[in-house]
Design an enzyme around this catalytic site. Structure first.
Site, PDB file in Angstrom:
ATOM      1  N   GLN A 190      -4.927  -2.096   9.205  1.00 21.20           N
ATOM      2  CA  GLN A 190      -4.499  -3.700   8.177  1.00 21.20           C
ATOM      3  C   GLN A 190      -5.569  -4.641   9.768  1.00 21.20           C
ATOM      4  OE1 GLN A 190      -3.390  -3.632   5.408  1.00 21.20           O
ATOM      5  NE2 GLN A 190      -3.813  -6.110   5.751  1.00 21.20           N
ATOM      6  N   LYS A 229       0.729  -1.328  -0.131  1.00 22.47           N
ATOM      7  CA  LYS A 229       0.183  -0.012   0.275  1.00 22.47           C
ATOM      8  C   LYS A 229       1.333   0.991   0.086  1.00 22.47           C
ATOM      9  CE  LYS A 229      -4.091  -2.871   1.852  1.00 22.47           C
ATOM     10  NZ  LYS A 229      -4.556  -2.882   2.933  1.00 22.47           N
ATOM     11  N   ASP A 281     -11.544   2.091   3.338  1.00 19.29           N
ATOM     12  CA  ASP A 281     -11.725   0.422   2.801  1.00 19.29           C
ATOM     13  C   ASP A 281     -13.762   0.442   2.398  1.00 19.29           C
ATOM     14  OD1 ASP A 281      -9.366  -1.262   2.516  1.00 19.29           O
ATOM     15  OD2 ASP A 281      -9.146  -1.371   4.916  1.00 19.29           O
TER      16      ASP A 281
END
Ligand code: NAD
Length: 278
Positions: free
Chosen positions: A96, A52, A119
């Site tokens: 995460q 990322k 997300d």
């Protein structure tokens, strides 16, 4: 001959388009920053977080890293998220997953403000998707839609079957296919006659989390098969939820593993970050 959908190339195209957009936004004085929070030392998470960061660098998005030890309390983590929610410099916040057991993932997801929920996991983002309103969309299913569109595969009017009903893949996948005017069926572990249901599909999206479970007996001749699964086999080689070698002669198009859906997730995350500044 089946079309092998090249997720690597399509994701690169998307990242290049985003890079251009970000450069233009910079000229207008608008910049983007993604905050990535990692807890603990899970090696797979470290790889994802690193990828990322690299994608951010490539596109021109600033990435802010916060790496906490496994011992961080839930309260400390939530406080950090609240601080980032308030930070005007930060456009996107990503935690995460998975998190250590003592931290409630649902609470964490709900604490991220929907305006920065790149997300697409916040209940408000999911709700917006289900009623056709604007909001961030979960990256993997959003990537699947891009793979289909950019490969010239029509969704409208097609029988679409999604195998899997998880909150991050199966359910948003079904909603996105519906938004594109597909006729959508969601199949799952309790579905009766799964093979018959799967064989109805013009577009079959597989997210069951079981290596090579879907062979040609589940696939209609000429169907498009999208394999979301990612597994490492005994020889450390990657494979999907679909038995690629068994279905390849029966499909009109298919995503390989690796190089299909996988690279799209990060590209769509970057796309969400850029749209958060636009
Ligand atoms: P999950 O385990 O949360 O969900 C699996 C779903 O499959 C469940 O809804 C379950 O009902 C269904 N299922 C399980 N066994 C079944 C069976 N025998 N018959 C029919 N349905 C069955 O998994 P997930 O998070 O949705 O992920 C699915 C797969 O996609 C995994 O392999 C995961 O690693 C992969 N994944 C890939 C990406 C990516 O970036 N490419 C992102 C997320 C997940």
């Amino acid at each position: 001959m089946a079309l092998i959908i090249d997720g690597k190339k399509i994701s690169k195209d998307i990242k290049d388009e985003l890079k251009e957009k970000v450069a233009k936004l910079k000229q207008e004085g608008k910049t983007a920053a993604l905050a990535v929070i990692q807890v603990g030392e899970d090696p797979a998470s470290s790889v994802y977080v690193n990828n990322k960061k690299k994608a951010c660098e490539y596109i021109g998005i600033e990435s802010l890293s916060f790496h906490f030890p496994e011992t961080i309390t839930e309260e400390e983590l939530l406080d950090k998220i609240k601080e980032l929610n308030e930070d005007e410099k930060v456009n996107g916040i990503l935690v995460q997953l998975p998190l250590p057991k003592h931290i409630d993932e649902d609470k964490v997801i709900k604490t991220i403000t929907p305006e920065k929920d790149v997300d697409g996991f916040h209940p408000q983002s999911v709700g917006a998707l289900s009623i056709g309103q604007k909001g961030f969309v979960s990256c993997t299913p959003a990537g699947v839609i891009q793979l289909l569109k950019r490969s010239g595969i029509e969704i409208a009017g097609k029988e679409c079957v999604v195998i899997g009903r998880s909150n991050i893949v199966g359910k948003p996948m079904a909603l996105l296919l519906l938004r594109e005017n597909g006729t959508v069926t969601i199949a799952h572990s309790k579905t009766a006659n799964l093979k018959e249901v799967a064989k109805r599909a013009d577009i079959l999206v597989v997210a069951v989390g079981k290596p090579k479970m879907i062979d040609s007996s589940y696939v209609k001749e000429g169907a498009v098969v999208i394999d979301v699964g990612i597994h490492r086999n005994a020889e450390n080689k990657l494979c999907g939820d679909v038995d690629y070698d068994d279905v390849i002669d029966h499909v009109s198009a298919i995503t390989p593993v690796p190089g299909g859906v996988g690279p799209m997730t990060i590209a769509m995350l970057m796309s969400n970050c850029v749209s958060s500044i636009e």
